[in-house]
Every structure is written in structure tokens, then in C-alpha cells.
Design a protein around this motif. Structure first.
Motif, PDB file in Angstrom:
ATOM      1  N   GLU A  53     -29.789 -46.926 -11.669  1.00  0.00           N
ATOM      2  CA  GLU A  53     -28.699 -47.674 -11.023  1.00  0.00           C
ATOM      3  C   GLU A  53     -27.843 -48.414 -12.052  1.00  0.00           C
ATOM      4  O   GLU A  53     -26.612 -48.333 -12.016  1.00  0.00           O
ATOM      5  N   GLU A  54     -28.477 -49.139 -12.968  1.00  0.00           N
ATOM      6  CA  GLU A  54     -27.727 -49.932 -13.947  1.00  0.00           C
ATOM      7  C   GLU A  54     -26.878 -49.062 -14.873  1.00  0.00           C
ATOM      8  O   GLU A  54     -25.767 -49.433 -15.231  1.00  0.00           O
ATOM      9  N   LYS A  55     -27.411 -47.924 -15.261  1.00  0.00           N
ATOM     10  CA  LYS A  55     -26.682 -47.023 -16.164  1.00  0.00           C
ATOM     11  C   LYS A  55     -25.618 -46.210 -15.433  1.00  0.00           C
ATOM     12  O   LYS A  55     -24.796 -45.562 -16.070  1.00  0.00           O
ATOM     13  N   GLN A  56     -25.639 -46.227 -14.095  1.00  0.00           N
ATOM     14  CA  GLN A  56     -24.683 -45.516 -13.251  1.00  0.00           C
ATOM     15  C   GLN A  56     -24.629 -44.020 -13.572  1.00  0.00           C
ATOM     16  O   GLN A  56     -23.580 -43.387 -13.549  1.00  0.00           O
ATOM     17  N   TRP A  57     -25.797 -43.455 -13.868  1.00  0.00           N
ATOM     18  CA  TRP A  57     -25.857 -42.041 -14.224  1.00  0.00           C
ATOM     19  C   TRP A  57     -25.353 -41.135 -13.109  1.00  0.00           C
ATOM     20  O   TRP A  57     -24.687 -40.140 -13.369  1.00  0.00           O
ATOM     21  N   LEU A  58     -25.649 -41.484 -11.846  1.00  0.00           N
ATOM     22  CA  LEU A  58     -25.207 -40.622 -10.740  1.00  0.00           C
ATOM     23  C   LEU A  58     -23.701 -40.712 -10.506  1.00  0.00           C
ATOM     24  O   LEU A  58     -23.104 -39.795  -9.966  1.00  0.00           O
ATOM     25  N   THR A  59     -23.099 -41.801 -10.907  1.00  0.00           N
ATOM     26  CA  THR A  59     -21.643 -41.938 -10.827  1.00  0.00           C
ATOM     27  C   THR A  59     -20.991 -41.126 -11.939  1.00  0.00           C
ATOM     28  O   THR A  59     -20.007 -40.416 -11.709  1.00  0.00           O
ATOM     29  N   LYS A  60     -21.555 -41.213 -13.131  1.00  0.00           N
ATOM     30  CA  LYS A  60     -20.994 -40.502 -14.285  1.00  0.00           C
ATOM     31  C   LYS A  60     -21.241 -39.005 -14.206  1.00  0.00           C
ATOM     32  O   LYS A  60     -20.406 -38.208 -14.629  1.00  0.00           O
ATOM     33  N   TRP A  61     -22.415 -38.614 -13.718  1.00  0.00           N
ATOM     34  CA  TRP A  61     -22.805 -37.206 -13.640  1.00  0.00           C
ATOM     35  C   TRP A  61     -23.281 -36.920 -12.221  1.00  0.00           C
ATOM     36  O   TRP A  61     -24.471 -36.987 -11.919  1.00  0.00           O
ATOM     37  N   SER A  62     -22.353 -36.553 -11.364  1.00  0.00           N
ATOM     38  CA  SER A  62     -22.642 -36.399  -9.935  1.00  0.00           C
ATOM     39  C   SER A  62     -23.628 -35.265  -9.641  1.00  0.00           C
ATOM     40  O   SER A  62     -24.268 -35.264  -8.593  1.00  0.00           O
ATOM     41  N   GLN A  63     -23.770 -34.309 -10.532  1.00  0.00           N
ATOM     42  CA  GLN A  63     -24.696 -33.195 -10.329  1.00  0.00           C
ATOM     43  C   GLN A  63     -26.112 -33.495 -10.838  1.00  0.00           C
ATOM     44  O   GLN A  63     -27.019 -32.691 -10.667  1.00  0.00           O
ATOM     45  N   LEU A  64     -26.294 -34.655 -11.455  1.00  0.00           N
ATOM     46  CA  LEU A  64     -27.596 -35.047 -11.988  1.00  0.00           C
ATOM     47  C   LEU A  64     -28.609 -35.181 -10.861  1.00  0.00           C
ATOM     48  O   LEU A  64     -28.314 -35.732  -9.803  1.00  0.00           O
ATOM     49  N   LYS A  65     -29.807 -34.683 -11.091  1.00  0.00           N
ATOM     50  CA  LYS A  65     -30.885 -34.806 -10.112  1.00  0.00           C
ATOM     51  C   LYS A  65     -31.900 -35.814 -10.628  1.00  0.00           C
ATOM     52  O   LYS A  65     -32.377 -35.708 -11.755  1.00  0.00           O
ATOM     53  N   VAL A  66     -32.222 -36.786  -9.782  1.00  0.00           N
ATOM     54  CA  VAL A  66     -33.191 -37.822 -10.125  1.00  0.00           C
ATOM     55  C   VAL A  66     -34.544 -37.396  -9.597  1.00  0.00           C
ATOM     56  O   VAL A  66     -34.708 -37.161  -8.398  1.00  0.00           O
ATOM     57  N   ILE A  67     -35.520 -37.284 -10.487  1.00  0.00           N
ATOM     58  CA  ILE A  67     -36.867 -36.851 -10.126  1.00  0.00           C
ATOM     59  C   ILE A  67     -37.813 -38.049 -10.298  1.00  0.00           C
ATOM     60  O   ILE A  67     -38.028 -38.515 -11.416  1.00  0.00           O
ATOM     61  N   THR A  68     -38.349 -38.545  -9.194  1.00  0.00           N
ATOM     62  CA  THR A  68     -39.196 -39.734  -9.263  1.00  0.00           C
ATOM     63  C   THR A  68     -40.680 -39.400  -9.230  1.00  0.00           C
ATOM     64  O   THR A  68     -41.507 -40.277  -9.359  1.00  0.00           O
ATOM     65  N   GLY A  69     -41.019 -38.167  -9.014  1.00  0.00           N
ATOM     66  CA  GLY A  69     -42.420 -37.773  -8.932  1.00  0.00           C
ATOM     67  C   GLY A  69     -42.820 -37.426  -7.506  1.00  0.00           C
ATOM     68  O   GLY A  69     -43.445 -36.426  -7.268  1.00  0.00           O
ATOM     69  N   ASN A  70     -42.407 -38.245  -6.533  1.00  0.00           N
ATOM     70  CA  ASN A  70     -42.736 -38.007  -5.142  1.00  0.00           C
ATOM     71  C   ASN A  70     -41.590 -37.421  -4.353  1.00  0.00           C
ATOM     72  O   ASN A  70     -41.767 -36.813  -3.325  1.00  0.00           O
TER      73      ASN A  70
END
Length: 74
Positions: A53-70
Motif C-alpha cells: 500500500e505505501e509503495k503504491q505498487w498496484l497504482t504504478k503497475w496495474s497488472q502486478l499480482k500480489v501473492i500473500t500465500g493464502n
């Protein structure tokens, strides 16, 4: 580097000689090249999500997939 909150940022580059560099990744390059950011289970999941959230990765790279493990978020 193996304790960083996300695996894909655990990357280092070392200069070997003029115009020659070595790039290493503690967790490999596969997920980085696949456009994923992955929670490191050695760290707290809330720390990982806060950094996403702080790095705003999903705003900068909208195709990025966040993998949390679950679960997967995008």
C-alpha cells in the motif's frame, strides 16, 4: 535479503569489472519476471501488505499480482 517483506525486492547487483555486473536474487527471478510481488513467510503478512500500500505498487503497475500465500489480489 532473505528477511525482506517481499521476495521480489531481495535483489542485489555487484560490479565485477568495467561494464560487467552480477545480479543475484535471494528467491530467484521467476516471480519477478511474472509480474508478481510475493509475501515472504519469514515476515509478518501485515508488514508486507502495508508496504504494498505505501509503495503504491498496484497504482504504478496495474497488472502486478500480489501473492500473500493464502490468496491472490490484483
Amino acid at each position: 535479503m532473505s528477511f525482506w517483506p517481499e521476495k521480489e525486492t531481495a535483489v542485489g547487483i555487484r560490479k565485477l569489472a568495467e561494464n560487467e555486473f552480477e545480479c543475484i536474487a535471494a528467491f530467484g527471478f521467476e516471480t519477478l519476471h511474472a509480474g508478481q510481488i510475493t509475501h515472504n513467510p519469514k515476515r509478518d503478512r501485515s508488514t508486507f501488505l502495508l508496504r504494498v500500500e505505501e509503495k503504491q505498487w498496484l497504482t504504478k503497475w496495474s497488472q502486478l499480482k500480489v501473492i500473500t500465500g493464502n490468496m491472490n489480489e490484483n
